[in-house]
Scaffold this motif. Sequence first.
Motif, mmCIF file in Angstrom:
data_model
loop_
_atom_site.group_PDB
_atom_site.id
_atom_site.type_symbol
_atom_site.label_atom_id
_atom_site.label_comp_id
_atom_site.label_asym_id
_atom_site.label_seq_id
_atom_site.Cartn_x
_atom_site.Cartn_y
_atom_site.Cartn_z
ATOM 1 N N THR A 153 -2.650 0.827 -40.768
ATOM 2 C CA THR A 153 -3.181 0.500 -39.137
ATOM 3 C C THR A 153 -2.043 -0.951 -38.647
ATOM 4 N N ILE A 154 -1.605 -1.711 -39.551
ATOM 5 C CA ILE A 154 -1.320 -2.388 -38.443
ATOM 6 C C ILE A 154 0.153 -2.647 -38.758
ATOM 7 N N GLN A 155 0.587 -1.774 -40.284
ATOM 8 C CA GLN A 155 2.058 -1.435 -39.266
ATOM 9 C C GLN A 155 2.416 -0.795 -38.340
ATOM 10 N N ALA A 156 1.391 0.197 -38.083
ATOM 11 C CA ALA A 156 1.274 1.110 -37.026
ATOM 12 C C ALA A 156 1.376 0.104 -35.860
ATOM 13 N N GLN A 157 0.254 -1.141 -35.163
ATOM 14 C CA GLN A 157 0.078 -1.680 -34.566
ATOM 15 C C GLN A 157 1.569 -2.574 -34.412
ATOM 16 N N ILE A 158 2.068 -3.171 -35.661
ATOM 17 C CA ILE A 158 3.315 -4.012 -34.512
ATOM 18 C C ILE A 158 4.655 -3.420 -34.273
ATOM 19 N N LEU A 159 4.364 -2.284 -35.419
ATOM 20 C CA LEU A 159 5.827 -0.839 -34.387
ATOM 21 C C LEU A 159 5.708 -0.889 -32.965
ATOM 22 N N ASP A 160 4.173 -0.207 -32.813
ATOM 23 C CA ASP A 160 4.478 0.319 -31.459
ATOM 24 C C ASP A 160 4.064 -1.478 -30.239
ATOM 25 N N LEU A 161 4.299 -2.306 -31.169
ATOM 26 C CA LEU A 161 4.262 -4.084 -30.387
ATOM 27 C C LEU A 161 6.095 -4.016 -30.284
ATOM 28 N N LEU A 162 6.726 -4.049 -31.487
ATOM 29 C CA LEU A 162 7.740 -3.807 -31.204
ATOM 30 C C LEU A 162 8.507 -3.069 -30.493
ATOM 31 N N ARG A 163 8.561 -1.191 -30.600
ATOM 32 C CA ARG A 163 8.720 -0.713 -28.945
ATOM 33 C C ARG A 163 8.139 -1.193 -28.391
ATOM 34 N N ASN A 164 7.060 -1.762 -27.390
ATOM 35 C CA ASN A 164 6.483 -3.038 -26.510
ATOM 36 C C ASN A 164 7.759 -4.005 -25.478
ATOM 37 N N LEU A 165 7.980 -4.387 -26.706
ATOM 38 C CA LEU A 165 8.866 -5.645 -26.087
ATOM 39 C C LEU A 165 9.487 -5.143 -25.815
ATOM 40 N N GLN A 166 10.689 -3.749 -26.475
ATOM 41 C CA GLN A 166 11.609 -3.382 -25.892
ATOM 42 C C GLN A 166 12.155 -2.741 -24.970
ATOM 43 N N LYS A 167 10.709 -2.341 -24.619
ATOM 44 C CA LYS A 167 10.879 -1.782 -23.064
ATOM 45 C C LYS A 167 10.568 -3.290 -22.372
ATOM 46 N N LYS A 168 9.776 -4.207 -22.708
ATOM 47 C CA LYS A 168 9.654 -5.243 -21.316
ATOM 48 C C LYS A 168 11.408 -6.385 -21.715
ATOM 49 N N LEU A 169 11.591 -5.938 -22.770
ATOM 50 C CA LEU A 169 12.520 -7.501 -22.641
ATOM 51 C C LEU A 169 14.075 -6.783 -22.491
ATOM 52 N N HIS A 170 14.025 -5.640 -23.336
ATOM 53 C CA HIS A 170 15.231 -5.064 -23.374
ATOM 54 C C HIS A 170 16.197 -5.482 -24.257
ATOM 55 N N THR A 171 15.453 -5.995 -25.137
ATOM 56 C CA THR A 171 16.350 -6.256 -26.788
ATOM 57 C C THR A 171 16.557 -5.193 -27.541
ATOM 58 N N ALA A 172 17.204 -5.593 -28.075
ATOM 59 C CA ALA A 172 18.397 -4.120 -29.090
ATOM 60 C C ALA A 172 17.546 -5.235 -30.084
ATOM 61 N N THR A 173 16.836 -3.771 -31.325
ATOM 62 C CA THR A 173 16.740 -4.424 -32.518
ATOM 63 C C THR A 173 17.268 -3.089 -33.474
ATOM 64 N N ILE A 174 17.489 -3.954 -34.382
ATOM 65 C CA ILE A 174 17.980 -3.473 -36.175
ATOM 66 C C ILE A 174 16.639 -3.398 -36.821
ATOM 67 N N LEU A 205 2.108 -19.956 -24.565
ATOM 68 C CA LEU A 205 1.463 -19.009 -24.121
ATOM 69 C C LEU A 205 1.784 -17.922 -23.611
ATOM 70 N N GLU A 206 2.872 -17.587 -22.662
ATOM 71 C CA GLU A 206 3.471 -16.113 -22.915
ATOM 72 C C GLU A 206 4.084 -15.589 -23.941
ATOM 73 N N LEU A 207 4.752 -16.648 -24.651
ATOM 74 C CA LEU A 207 4.843 -15.277 -25.894
ATOM 75 C C LEU A 207 3.884 -15.676 -26.716
ATOM 76 N N MET A 208 3.073 -16.131 -26.832
ATOM 77 C CA MET A 208 2.258 -15.166 -27.628
ATOM 78 C C MET A 208 1.034 -14.229 -26.837
ATOM 79 N N GLU A 209 0.820 -14.147 -25.734
ATOM 80 C CA GLU A 209 0.338 -13.520 -24.728
ATOM 81 C C GLU A 209 1.517 -12.272 -24.675
ATOM 82 N N LEU A 210 3.177 -11.704 -24.664
ATOM 83 C CA LEU A 210 4.047 -11.340 -25.077
ATOM 84 C C LEU A 210 3.851 -10.320 -26.600
#
Length: 337
Positions: A188-209, A133-138
């Motif tokens: 539109t969905i592309q933009a949402q997924i990229l924003d999500l990637l950005r948000n995850l970055q801030k929350k989890l501090h993961t590095a992404t290529i 559930l936590e991951l789905m919310e994330l």
Amino acid sequence: MEHLLALQNLHVSYHTPRGTVQAVRGVDLTLDSGEVLAVVGESGCGKSALLKAIMRLLPENASVTGRIVVNGTDIAPYPEKQLQKLRGSLFSMVFQDPMTALNPSMTIGSQIAEAIVVHEPKISKEALRARVLELMELVEIDRPMERMKLYPHNFSGGMRQRAVMAIALAARAKILLADEPTTALDVTIQAQILDLLRNLQKKLHTATILVSHDLGVVARAADRVAVMYAGKIVEIGTAEEVYYDPRHPYTWALLRALPALATGGDALYTIPGMPPTLIDPPKGDAFACRNEYALAIDYEKEPPLLRVTDTHYAATWLLDPRAPRITPPIGVRRHGI
Ligand SMILES: Nc1ncnc2c1ncn2[C@@H]1O[C@H](COP(=O)(O)OP(=O)(O)OP(=O)(O)O)[C@@H](O)[C@H]1O
Ligand SMILES: [Mg+2]
């Protein structure tokens, strides 16, 4: 400072009956904790080969040389068994097509759970459910309690990609490798997924290529951008440097070819010609024959990555003090990403 990941002189070759394809030809890259590095270039320039070399997911006919340094340790010589542990806990990969990454006959919830169990085999049933559930919310899937019981075909394309990201995040990987994660989705969905990637970055501090063939798409997510051509990085810099002060004619061409730039009344620009075959790459600058600003030396000698700033480098002889002063083409100068 020690980088989370540093690639040093990485080469990837595919051995085929027609000859050896030099897919990646000496790439140096660094990635720091919490940053999104976009790798951009046309089809066939070696982006996927680069990611697969890091994950060591290359087919049998491939060979890799160079160093893949993680927190100061070169993992390139690690045997498969040791690498298996790293996949997931250190690296996690998000592929282009969520439908092939998901199992059609398993619910979304059980697929996320499966990914958690691989890395936490002793987790209790309750804790596992809570973590799903936590991951789905994330990944911002609404009503996760209901949706965990659904199958991939019940999900929209964007939702599926969110589920794939939840699976990729299940092992708490430090580095996320995303290969064209939004290409199969509408804009539109592309933009949402990229924003999500950005948000995850801030929350989890993961590095992404983040790999993409589209400079426009990654603009909203990237901290730094590496432009790849014919197996090499031809320009690298902060997103601001690459978008607002690009120096390599190939980057100019990619920017000019963005649809957003054509709205000013220009006919849509397409880059002339095709990338060279990597079985026998051309002498000199591989982009020369498609480059309207090519100098004589480009056909003779390959330009090294020349410094623009401490964070910005481009492999073009135009940066040599002896080169003629050239102003980037119109579409590049007035783009507004
Ligand atoms: N299994 C393989 N065997 C032989 N050559 C391959 C193999 N996979 C890729 N190549 C070649 O390696 C080069 C780089 O391919 P790669 O898939 O890394 O490009 P890419 O930048 O990811 O392109 P795309 O945007 O189309 O995904 C290409 O010339 C490709 O044809
Ligand atoms: Mg690819």
